[in-house]
Write a protein that holds these residues in place. Structure first.
Motif, PDB file in Angstrom:
ATOM      1  N   ASP A   1       0.386   6.315  -7.095  1.00 10.61           N
ATOM      2  CA  ASP A   1      -0.791   7.098  -7.470  1.00 10.61           C
ATOM      3  C   ASP A   1      -0.462   8.593  -7.478  1.00 10.61           C
ATOM      4  O   ASP A   1      -0.889   9.331  -8.362  1.00 10.61           O
ATOM      5  CB  ASP A   1      -1.943   6.828  -6.492  1.00 10.61           C
ATOM      6  N   ARG A   2       0.304   9.026  -6.497  1.00 14.32           N
ATOM      7  CA  ARG A   2       0.608  10.446  -6.380  1.00 14.32           C
ATOM      8  C   ARG A   2       1.483  10.952  -7.523  1.00 14.32           C
ATOM      9  O   ARG A   2       1.280  12.045  -8.035  1.00 14.32           O
ATOM     10  CB  ARG A   2       1.281  10.736  -5.032  1.00 14.32           C
ATOM     11  N   VAL A   3       2.462  10.124  -7.927  1.00 19.57           N
ATOM     12  CA  VAL A   3       3.383  10.576  -8.989  1.00 19.57           C
ATOM     13  C   VAL A   3       2.924  10.143 -10.383  1.00 19.57           C
ATOM     14  O   VAL A   3       3.568  10.486 -11.381  1.00 19.57           O
ATOM     15  CB  VAL A   3       4.829  10.078  -8.731  1.00 19.57           C
ATOM     16  N   GLY A   4       1.821   9.409 -10.449  1.00 23.53           N
ATOM     17  CA  GLY A   4       1.276   9.014 -11.744  1.00 23.53           C
ATOM     18  C   GLY A   4       2.112   7.962 -12.452  1.00 23.53           C
ATOM     19  O   GLY A   4       2.212   7.981 -13.691  1.00 23.53           O
ATOM     20  N   ARG A   5       2.665   7.048 -11.687  1.00 27.34           N
ATOM     21  CA  ARG A   5       3.484   5.969 -12.239  1.00 27.34           C
ATOM     22  C   ARG A   5       3.006   4.639 -11.681  1.00 27.34           C
ATOM     23  O   ARG A   5       2.198   4.571 -10.754  1.00 27.34           O
ATOM     24  CB  ARG A   5       4.959   6.186 -11.886  1.00 27.34           C
TER      25      ARG A   5
ATOM     26  N   GLU B   1      10.875  12.027 -10.312  1.00 27.05           N
ATOM     27  CA  GLU B   1      11.751  11.779  -9.171  1.00 27.05           C
ATOM     28  C   GLU B   1      10.911  11.537  -7.934  1.00 27.05           C
ATOM     29  O   GLU B   1       9.809  12.069  -7.809  1.00 27.05           O
ATOM     30  CB  GLU B   1      12.683  12.980  -8.925  1.00 27.05           C
ATOM     31  N   LEU B   2      11.431  10.728  -7.042  1.00 24.08           N
ATOM     32  CA  LEU B   2      10.805  10.522  -5.741  1.00 24.08           C
ATOM     33  C   LEU B   2      11.366  11.538  -4.762  1.00 24.08           C
ATOM     34  O   LEU B   2      12.550  11.879  -4.809  1.00 24.08           O
ATOM     35  CB  LEU B   2      11.070   9.105  -5.238  1.00 24.08           C
ATOM     36  N   SER B   3      10.514  12.007  -3.873  1.00 22.21           N
ATOM     37  CA  SER B   3      10.964  12.954  -2.856  1.00 22.21           C
ATOM     38  C   SER B   3      11.774  12.222  -1.784  1.00 22.21           C
ATOM     39  O   SER B   3      11.768  10.987  -1.692  1.00 22.21           O
ATOM     40  CB  SER B   3       9.770  13.638  -2.205  1.00 22.21           C
ATOM     41  N   GLU B   4      12.461  13.003  -0.969  1.00 20.17           N
ATOM     42  CA  GLU B   4      13.201  12.412   0.151  1.00 20.17           C
ATOM     43  C   GLU B   4      12.262  11.643   1.069  1.00 20.17           C
ATOM     44  O   GLU B   4      12.597  10.577   1.584  1.00 20.17           O
ATOM     45  CB  GLU B   4      13.918  13.523   0.922  1.00 20.17           C
ATOM     46  N   GLY B   5      11.038  12.189   1.249  1.00 22.96           N
ATOM     47  CA  GLY B   5      10.043  11.499   2.076  1.00 22.96           C
ATOM     48  C   GLY B   5       9.612  10.176   1.466  1.00 22.96           C
ATOM     49  O   GLY B   5       9.488   9.162   2.173  1.00 22.96           O
TER      50      GLY B   5
ATOM     51  N   ALA C   1       5.790  -0.684 -10.067  1.00 21.23           N
ATOM     52  CA  ALA C   1       7.094  -1.180 -10.519  1.00 21.23           C
ATOM     53  C   ALA C   1       8.020  -0.016 -10.841  1.00 21.23           C
ATOM     54  O   ALA C   1       9.211  -0.024 -10.470  1.00 21.23           O
ATOM     55  CB  ALA C   1       6.926  -2.081 -11.739  1.00 21.23           C
ATOM     56  N   GLN C   2       7.504   0.993 -11.531  1.00 24.17           N
ATOM     57  CA  GLN C   2       8.339   2.146 -11.876  1.00 24.17           C
ATOM     58  C   GLN C   2       8.813   2.876 -10.617  1.00 24.17           C
ATOM     59  O   GLN C   2       9.970   3.299 -10.540  1.00 24.17           O
ATOM     60  CB  GLN C   2       7.565   3.100 -12.789  1.00 24.17           C
ATOM     61  N   VAL C   3       7.937   3.016  -9.647  1.00 25.89           N
ATOM     62  CA  VAL C   3       8.320   3.677  -8.390  1.00 25.89           C
ATOM     63  C   VAL C   3       9.408   2.877  -7.674  1.00 25.89           C
ATOM     64  O   VAL C   3      10.395   3.447  -7.177  1.00 25.89           O
ATOM     65  CB  VAL C   3       7.084   3.864  -7.489  1.00 25.89           C
ATOM     66  N   THR C   4       9.255   1.569  -7.635  1.00 21.72           N
ATOM     67  CA  THR C   4      10.254   0.732  -6.955  1.00 21.72           C
ATOM     68  C   THR C   4      11.596   0.806  -7.662  1.00 21.72           C
ATOM     69  O   THR C   4      12.648   0.932  -7.018  1.00 21.72           O
ATOM     70  CB  THR C   4       9.769  -0.730  -6.899  1.00 21.72           C
TER      71      THR C   4
ATOM     72  N   PRO D   1       0.804  -1.227   0.000  1.00 20.37           N
ATOM     73  CA  PRO D   1       0.000   0.000   0.000  1.00 20.37           C
ATOM     74  C   PRO D   1       0.837   1.277   0.000  1.00 20.37           C
ATOM     75  O   PRO D   1       0.424   2.280  -0.605  1.00 20.37           O
ATOM     76  CB  PRO D   1      -0.847  -0.117   1.273  1.00 20.37           C
ATOM     77  N   THR D   2       1.985   1.261   0.653  1.00 18.48           N
ATOM     78  CA  THR D   2       2.834   2.461   0.658  1.00 18.48           C
ATOM     79  C   THR D   2       3.336   2.765  -0.749  1.00 18.48           C
ATOM     80  O   THR D   2       3.269   3.909  -1.217  1.00 18.48           O
ATOM     81  CB  THR D   2       4.034   2.260   1.611  1.00 18.48           C
ATOM     82  N   ILE D   3       3.836   1.746  -1.425  1.00 25.00           N
ATOM     83  CA  ILE D   3       4.321   1.945  -2.795  1.00 25.00           C
ATOM     84  C   ILE D   3       3.168   2.324  -3.713  1.00 25.00           C
ATOM     85  O   ILE D   3       3.303   3.198  -4.579  1.00 25.00           O
ATOM     86  CB  ILE D   3       5.059   0.683  -3.282  1.00 25.00           C
ATOM     87  N   GLY D   4       2.000   1.707  -3.511  1.00 20.37           N
ATOM     88  CA  GLY D   4       0.827   2.031  -4.321  1.00 20.37           C
ATOM     89  C   GLY D   4       0.394   3.476  -4.151  1.00 20.37           C
ATOM     90  O   GLY D   4       0.048   4.153  -5.133  1.00 20.37           O
ATOM     91  N   ARG D   5       0.431   3.964  -2.919  1.00 18.32           N
ATOM     92  CA  ARG D   5       0.042   5.352  -2.655  1.00 18.32           C
ATOM     93  C   ARG D   5       0.998   6.334  -3.333  1.00 18.32           C
ATOM     94  O   ARG D   5       0.580   7.326  -3.931  1.00 18.32           O
ATOM     95  CB  ARG D   5      -0.002   5.589  -1.143  1.00 18.32           C
TER      96      ARG D   5
END
Length: 275
Positions: free
Chosen positions: A207-211, A248-252, A214-217, A200-204
Motif C-alpha cells: 500500500d505504501r509503495v503503490g504496488r 525500490e524497497l527500503s532497507e527497513g 506480488a510485486q513487492v515480494t 499483513p506486513t507485505i500488504g502494508r
C-alpha cells in the motif's frame, strides 16, 4: 520496457535475474503463455523434463522471432535418469523436444540419493558442458551437505542452485553457502504459491509503495540477489510480474519481509524427498 538486470554466473555466463516459470502450466497452454511472456519482455524461460512442456517452450522460443542468443532457456533432469548414461540420453531427448541448438542451463532437478549417486549424474552434466551443449550447469533443491559432497567429487562447481525461497522460507543458510562458493541462488515458489500475498506486513508495504503484494515480494527477491521466475497463465499477471523495476524497497522494508521467515515449505523437503 525496463531492462532486466543480469547475474554473472561463476563461468562468466550472464543470466537474466527475472525469468518466466512454466511449472504446472499444461502443455496445451505453454506455447501461448510463454509467447505472452516473451512479448512482455521476459528473456529467461525455466522448464524441466518433469513439467512435460519442453516441446511447447521450444516452439514458443522459435516462434517468438527473437534471436536465440537473446533468450535464456533452462531445463532440468528428471529423477529417473540419474545414472550417467541415462542422464546423457535424457539430455538428448530434452534437446530434441526443445528443438534448439543448445541449452543455456541444465540442472539436476533433485538430489534423490536413493535414485543413484548424484556425483555420477554430475559427471554426465560436466560432459554435456564441456561439449558446449549447455552453456552452464547446476543443481536444484540441493542442501549444503549435498553441495559439499558434489564439489568434493567433481571439477565443475555448479553455476546455480535452484531452491524454494520466499518470505516464509528465506533459506539464509543455503543462500550463504552458495554465496561463499560463488553458486547463484534461484528461487522457485517465490510467492509461496500465493500464501504470502495475504500477509499483513507485505500488504502494508505494498500500500505504501503503490504496488501489489506480488510485486513487492518479487522485488524483495531481486534486491536480495535471488534469480526469480514467477509463473502465471494470465497475460495481465505476466505483465504485472515483469513490472518490478520502477520502485525500490527500503532497507527497513527488506528487513521486515525477511523477518517473516518461519521455515515453512510449500514443496518437499530435499532431505526427505525420494522422487
Amino acid at each position: 520496457m525496463s531492462a532486466v538486470p543480469t547475474v554473472t554466473l561463476n563461468n562468466a555466463v550472464e543470466i537474466p535475474q527475472l525469468g518466466f516459470g512454466t511449472f504446472q502450466i499444461p502443455p496445451e497452454e505453454t506455447r501461448g503463455t510463454t509467447l505472452a511472456a516473451l512479448e512482455a519482455g521476459y528473456r529467461h524461460i525455466d522448464t524441466a523434463q518433469m513439467y512435460g512442456n519442453e516441446k511447447e517452450v521450444g516452439q514458443a522460443v522459435r516462434d517468438s522471432g527473437l534471436d536465440r542468443a537473446d533468450v535464456f532457456v533452462t531445463s532440468k533432469l528428471n529423477n529417473d535418469a540419474h545414472a550417467h548414461d541415462d542422464a546423457l540420453r535424457a539430455f538428448d531427448v530434452t534437446m530434441e523436444k526443445l528443438g534448439l541448438d543448445h541449452l543455456d542451463l541444465f540442472l539436476i532437478h533433485w538430489p534423490v540419493p536413493d535414485k543413484g549417486d548424484f556425483t555420477q549424474t554430475w559427471k554426465a552434466l560436466e560432459q554435456i558442458y564441456r561439449d558446449g551443449r549447455a552453456r552452464a550447469i547446476g543443481v536444484s533443491n540441493f542442501q549444503p551437505h549435498h553441495l559439499r559432497r558434489l564439489m568434493e567429487n567433481s571439477e565443475v562447481v555448479p553455476a546455480v542452485n535452484q531452491i524454494e525461497v520466499h518470505p516464509y522460507l528465506t533459506q539464509d543458510d543455503v543462500r550463504a553457502f552458495g554465496a561463499e562458493h560463488d553458486i547463484a541462488t534461484e528461487a522457485w515458489s517465490p510467492i509461496a504459491q500465493g500464501k504470502v500475498l495475504d500477509d499483513p506486513t507485505i500488504g502494508r508495504i505494498a500500500d505504501r509503495v503503490g504496488r501489489t503484494p506480488a510485486q513487492v515480494t518479487l522485488r524483495w527477491h531481486l534486491q536480495r540477489g535471488d534469480i526469480v521466475f514467477p509463473k502465471s497463465s494470465t497475460p495481465q499477471r505476466i505483465k504485472e510480474n515483469f513490472d518490478l523495476f520502477g520502485f525500490e524497497l527500503s532497507e527497513g522494508d527488506m528487513g521486515e519481509i525477511s523477518a517473516l521467515d518461519r521455515n515453512e515449505r510449500t514443496g518437499p523437503d530435499p532431505d526427505r524427498f525420494t522422487g
